[in-house]
Design an enzyme around this catalytic site. Structure first.
Site, PDB file in Angstrom:
ATOM      1  N   THR A  74       0.830  -1.206   0.000  1.00 11.41           N
ATOM      2  CA  THR A  74       0.000   0.000   0.000  1.00 11.41           C
ATOM      3  C   THR A  74       0.867   1.261   0.000  1.00 11.41           C
ATOM      4  OG1 THR A  74      -1.784  -1.159   1.136  1.00 11.41           O
ATOM      5  CG2 THR A  74      -1.744   1.249   1.354  1.00 11.41           C
ATOM      6  N   GLN A 183      -0.328  -9.126  -6.640  1.00 14.18           N
ATOM      7  CA  GLN A 183      -0.913 -10.474  -6.794  1.00 14.18           C
ATOM      8  C   GLN A 183      -0.303 -11.221  -7.981  1.00 14.18           C
ATOM      9  OE1 GLN A 183      -2.906 -12.109  -4.796  1.00 14.18           O
ATOM     10  NE2 GLN A 183      -3.640 -10.480  -3.446  1.00 14.18           N
ATOM     11  N   CYS A 330      -9.083  -7.209   2.256  1.00  7.66           N
ATOM     12  CA  CYS A 330      -9.039  -5.740   2.381  1.00  7.66           C
ATOM     13  C   CYS A 330     -10.427  -5.141   2.282  1.00  7.66           C
ATOM     14  CB  CYS A 330      -8.183  -5.102   1.307  1.00  7.66           C
ATOM     15  SG  CYS A 330      -7.156  -6.226   0.472  1.00  7.66           S
TER      16      CYS A 330
END
Ligand code: PLP
Length: 387
Positions: A74, A183, A330
């Site tokens: 992030t 990912q 998330c």
């Protein structure tokens, strides 16, 4: 009860190599910025770790500033997006191209930029397919930045990031291309070069490394043209781009996981694909629908249950010792249906009945079979409970 962990897109178990590297790094406790020998030793560990993560991204010889360690994926993305926007000169273009199914770390930072006057275009990803007509329509000289994920964390869709970056550059020489590859690392083959990216985000805890460590790859061009500025003011660590004493223990774990991931990627990717295929085959012809994008990463399978809330099935599976997630970890804090699943084309009701199963290479065929059996018993008992 045996625990079957099928939530590897939320986070992965630490690998033995990362544990050992972190244990060893605990003894090398110097501050990498200190000038004495303990500091030099920590700096060496940092340098070797940087090289390992760089190599996992296909960059053998990193120049100073090309790999910035951060506190998570992030933060790496926030540095990429806000740092690029802050470095912008007044006169340049102001359109930002992204998708309508990005992780909140991209979406929310771009929403901030939108409030500051940037024009953000979110390309539809219905069915997990990026709408290339919309991409082409917005690849103009006004393009300032593109931020596009390699693999979607809820559906597993693999977006054609390379092609989008190529079209973007053809339209606007100065465009900055960012890819959230959190990912994608060790799930689909890529390097920062094959992507054609200026900035690439990765995160340790998705590749069997520790939580709380991420990295941003930065191309030579961005450094040379000073297109990125830090948003943390402080001691100037990480080549002036991310102040704060480096998390040497976590970084050593990240590097060990990166070395191990790179070593095993060739066998782990088909292994995960086989597990996904077994799950999809096992569900064929039944009441559960599979939300399968035409081009997908091997580790994520999104499924929609017939009229059973995802949480209800999730708890049923948990009682059988099986961990999966409803949407993504998330988005579990967000109220309402997942915007990613709505973008995929699911109705709000279907999105609320959707589970994400995500594999790693150490899952087994019997894990898949146990999941299929538990889903089947859940379908019977939970549906009966509703009626
Ligand atoms: N991007 C994607 C696609 C993710 O799946 C995640 C984590 O779920 C992140 C970014 C954020 O990474 P981190 O948890 O290290 O902040």
């Amino acid at each position: 009860m045996e625990q079957i962990y099928l939530d590897n897109s939320a986070t992965t178990a630490l690998c033995a190599e990362a544990k050992a590297a972190m244990q060893a790094a605990m003894e090398r406790f110097g501050n990498p910025s200190s000038l004495h020998s303990l500091g030099a030793d920590a700096a060496l560990l940092l340098k070797q770790s940087r090289a390992a993560v760089g190599e996992a991204l296909g960059e053998r010889f990193l120049k100073d500033g090309q790999l910035i360690f951060t506190s998570c994926g992030t933060e790496a993305t926030a540095l990429a997006l806000l740092g690029t926007a802050r470095a912008k000169s007044r006169r340049t273009a102001s359109t930002v191209l992204t998708t309508d199914s990005e992780h909140p770390s991209v979406e929310r930072n771009l929403a901030l930029l939108e409030k500051e006057g940037f024009r953000v275009v979110r390309v539809p990803t219905r069915g997990g397919v990026l709408d290339m007509d919309v991409v082409r329509a917005h690849c103009t000289a006004d393009l300032f930045m593109v931020s596009m994920m390699l693999v979607n964390n809820e559906t597993g869709a693999r977006y054609p990031v390379e092609e989008v970056f190529r079209l973007a550059r053809a339209a606007s020489r100065d465009v900055v291309c960012h890819c959230d590859a959190v990912q994608g690392l060790f799930k689909v083959p890529f390097s920062v070069r094959t992507l054609g990216a200026d900035l690439v985000t990765v995160s340790a805890h998705k590749i069997h490394g520790p939580k709380g460590v991420g990295a941003l790859y930065v191309s030579e061009r961005i450094l040379k043209e000073r297109r990125l500025v830090p948003f943390l003011a402080g001691g100037g660590q990480e080549f002036g781009l991310r102040s704060g004493t480096e998390n040497t223990i976590g970084i050593a774990g990240f590097a060990a996981a990166a070395r191990e991931g790179a070593r095993t990627a060739r066998s782990s990717m088909p292994r995960m694909a086989a597990l996904s295929a077994r799950l999809v085959d096992g569900l064929a012809g039944g009441e559960i629908t599979v939300n399968r994008p035409p081009v997908a990463a091997p580790h994520i399978v999104s499924i929609t249950l017939p009229g059973i809330k995802s949480e209800t099935m999730l708890h049923h599976l948990a009682r059988a010792g099986i961990s999966v997630s409803a949407g993504s970890a998330c988005s579990s804090h967000a109220a309402g249906p997942s915007s990613v699943l709505l973008a995929f084309g699911l109705s709000p009701e279907a999105a609320g009945c959707t589970l994400r199963v995500s594999f790693c290479e150490s899952n087994t065929e019997s894990d898949v079979d146990a999941l299929l059996a538990a889903l089947s018993s859940g379908l019977q008992s939970l549906v009966r409970m509703k009626h």
